[in-house]
Motif scaffolding. Structure first.
Motif, short mmCIF file in Angstrom:
data_model
loop_
_atom_site.label_atom_id
_atom_site.label_comp_id
_atom_site.label_asym_id
_atom_site.label_seq_id
_atom_site.Cartn_x
_atom_site.Cartn_y
_atom_site.Cartn_z
N LYS A 8 0.99 -1.26 -0.07
CA LYS A 8 -0.09 0.05 -0.03
C LYS A 8 0.92 1.41 -0.18
CE LYS A 8 -2.21 3.50 1.94
NZ LYS A 8 -1.59 5.03 3.54
N GLY A 10 0.69 5.12 0.61
CA GLY A 10 -0.22 6.60 0.93
C GLY A 10 0.24 7.54 -0.14
N HIS A 12 1.13 10.37 0.75
CA HIS A 12 1.56 11.01 0.78
C HIS A 12 3.24 11.33 0.53
CE1 HIS A 12 0.33 13.14 5.12
NE2 HIS A 12 -0.11 13.67 4.42
N ASP A 165 4.72 7.78 4.65
CA ASP A 165 6.23 8.94 4.36
C ASP A 165 7.08 8.78 5.51
OD1 ASP A 165 4.35 9.53 6.81
OD2 ASP A 165 3.61 11.86 6.13
N ILE A 166 6.82 7.90 6.74
CA ILE A 166 7.55 7.61 8.37
C ILE A 166 7.93 6.39 7.37
CG2 ILE A 166 6.35 6.20 9.41
CD1 ILE A 166 8.24 8.95 10.67
N TYR A 170 6.91 4.28 16.13
CA TYR A 170 8.25 4.65 16.92
C TYR A 170 7.69 4.42 18.54
CZ TYR A 170 11.53 5.82 13.66
OH TYR A 170 12.58 6.52 12.62
N ASP A 171 8.45 4.85 19.68
CA ASP A 171 7.68 4.49 20.55
C ASP A 171 6.74 6.10 20.99
OD1 ASP A 171 9.78 5.94 20.82
OD2 ASP A 171 10.47 5.48 22.25
N LYS A 172 7.09 7.14 20.15
CA LYS A 172 6.55 8.84 20.32
C LYS A 172 6.59 9.09 18.88
CE LYS A 172 9.81 9.90 23.09
NZ LYS A 172 10.53 10.15 24.22
N ASP A 173 5.30 10.07 18.48
CA ASP A 173 6.11 10.46 17.11
C ASP A 173 7.65 11.54 17.00
OD1 ASP A 173 5.79 12.23 14.74
OD2 ASP A 173 3.80 13.08 15.12
N PRO A 174 7.97 10.61 15.95
CA PRO A 174 9.47 11.42 15.61
C PRO A 174 9.61 12.77 15.25
CG PRO A 174 9.29 9.38 14.22
CD PRO A 174 7.37 8.78 15.09
N ASN A 175 8.48 12.62 14.60
CA ASN A 175 8.50 14.20 13.92
C ASN A 175 8.03 15.10 14.66
OD1 ASN A 175 9.25 13.99 11.38
ND2 ASN A 175 6.67 13.59 10.61
N THR A 206 -6.43 11.22 10.87
CA THR A 206 -7.11 10.82 9.56
C THR A 206 -5.39 10.74 8.63
OG1 THR A 206 -7.98 13.08 9.65
CG2 THR A 206 -7.09 12.49 7.33
N GLY A 208 -2.22 9.12 8.51
CA GLY A 208 -1.11 9.00 10.26
C GLY A 208 -1.16 7.65 10.97
N ILE A 209 -0.97 7.58 11.96
CA ILE A 209 -0.32 6.09 12.63
C ILE A 209 -1.64 5.47 13.17
CG2 ILE A 209 0.17 6.79 14.81
CD1 ILE A 209 2.33 5.48 12.72
N LYS A 212 -3.09 2.84 10.75
CA LYS A 212 -1.79 1.38 10.61
C LYS A 212 -1.83 0.94 11.21
CE LYS A 212 0.60 5.47 7.41
NZ LYS A 212 -0.45 6.30 6.95
P1 ADP Z 1 0.91 7.93 4.50
O1 ADP Z 1 0.39 9.83 4.04
O2 ADP Z 1 2.15 7.90 3.97
O3 ADP Z 1 0.13 7.14 4.58
P2 ADP Z 1 1.05 9.43 6.84
O4 ADP Z 1 1.54 10.61 6.95
O5 ADP Z 1 -0.28 9.83 7.08
O6 ADP Z 1 1.65 8.25 6.54
O7 ADP Z 1 1.09 8.75 8.73
C1 ADP Z 1 2.34 9.08 8.90
C2 ADP Z 1 2.43 9.82 10.31
O8 ADP Z 1 2.37 9.69 11.48
C3 ADP Z 1 3.82 10.24 10.50
O9 ADP Z 1 4.42 11.42 9.39
C4 ADP Z 1 4.41 11.07 11.78
O10 ADP Z 1 4.16 12.44 11.94
C5 ADP Z 1 2.96 10.73 12.57
N1 ADP Z 1 3.62 9.47 14.39
C6 ADP Z 1 2.75 9.67 15.00
N2 ADP Z 1 3.19 8.42 15.97
C7 ADP Z 1 4.04 8.21 15.92
C8 ADP Z 1 4.65 6.88 15.87
N3 ADP Z 1 4.50 6.11 16.97
N4 ADP Z 1 5.27 6.33 15.67
C9 ADP Z 1 6.04 6.91 13.60
N5 ADP Z 1 4.91 8.16 13.41
C10 ADP Z 1 4.49 8.54 13.96
#
Ligand code: ADP
Length: 253
Positions: A8, A10, A12, A165-166, A170-175, A206, A208-209, A212
């Motif tokens: 899949k 996305g 982004h 795009d990630i 991760y254990d928390k949002d790396p951004n 939306t 987002g993680i 997933k």
């Molecule tokens: P895509 O459009 O590539 O399918 P999204 O941008 O919708 O993906 O989702 C991924 C985003 O989720 C990352 O860019 C990141 O900022 C956010 N995010 C929030 N929490 C986490 C986490 N624990 N681990 C990884 N990404 C995270």
């Protein structure tokens, strides 16, 4: 025995400055053709129709009805771009559009599976998307994360690969946090990780993680696996699938 997987990608990853990122699409198509040579059967779930439509008619994408219209304009363009790129490698691709309720009906799933099986048996790559013009669920929320998990389960793929795009979970949002640590293997998800409020206005939920993680949870509960990796740099997914080396990315199993 061929290994059946779903990939899949996305929006982004597939779009750049409001248009289709052609180089990234070509890299993805090249990866899929390589995987076919390695005895994989690949089903592709691709977003990007709205962005492709926007290149022709710049409607305000904040409105759902405009996104529906853009999807109608962009879906054939998207497929044309895929066809041109797969043709470079002498591979035929195909378009399969689903409405969001297709997986509610055993009869529809059975019919769809026969078609998918037939395409794959003939070396054709099915490119699946939700029919965003008539069913707006993934357009509003999810960006095909859930659709791809259902595709993997109901069409009997052992693995769903989400190219994002990630580059991992991760254990928390790396951004937001520099000290976020990658989780290489995840075998259980906590309730709180799966629950973010499901409203179209919630930025976090939306795409987002969370969607997933919900997809990963659904697949793990059904004895299947999911691999989350970068769609910008395909070296981790290539290493995992072809060299069988888990360098980067997160495996949910
Ligand atoms: P895509 O459009 O590539 O399918 P999204 O941008 O919708 O993906 O989702 C991924 C985003 O989720 C990352 O860019 C990141 O900022 C956010 N995010 C929030 N929490 C986490 C986490 N624990 N681990 C990884 N990404 C995270």
């Amino acid at each position: 025995m061929k290994k059946r997987i779903v990939i899949k990608v996305g929006s982004h990853v597939l779009t750049e400055n409001g248009t289709i990122a052609r180089k990234r699409m070509l890299a993805l198509v090249e990866l899929i053709t390589q995987l076919k040579e390695e005895d994989y059967e690949v089903i592709l779930v691709s977003s990007g129709a709205v962005a492709a439509g926007y290149t022709q008619l710049p409607l305000d994408r904040a409105l759902v009805e405009n996104r529906q219209a853009l999807a109608a304009i962009g879906q054939p363009l998207l497929l044309k771009m895929y066809q041109e790129k797969f043709a470079i490698f002498d591979v035929i691709c195909s378009q399969v559009l689903f409405s969001s309720d297709v997986f509610d009906s055993e009869k529809h799933v059975k019919h769809a599976k026969v078609a998918i099986d037939t395409l794959l048996e003939n070396g054709v790559v099915p490119i699946i998307n939700e029919n965003d013009t008539v069913s707006i669920e993934e357009l509003v929320f999810g960006d095909n994360d859930r659709l791809s998990a259902h595709v993997a389960h109901y069409f009997d793929a052992e693995l769903l690969v989400i190219l994002s795009d990630i580059d991992a979970f991760y254990d928390k949002d790396p951004n937001q946090y520099d000290d976020a640590k990658r989780r290489a293997i995840v075998s259980k998800l906590e309730k709180k990780e799966l629950e973010a409020e499901h409203t179209p206005n919630n930025e976090f939920a939306t795409g987002g993680i969370v969607t997933k993680l919900q997809s990963a949870d659904f697949l793990m509960q059904h004895g299947r696996e999911m691999f989350l990796a970068s769609g910008f740099d395909l070296s981790d997914v290539r290493a995992y699938l072809i060299e069988e080396e888990h360098v980067g990315g997160t495996l949910f199993k």
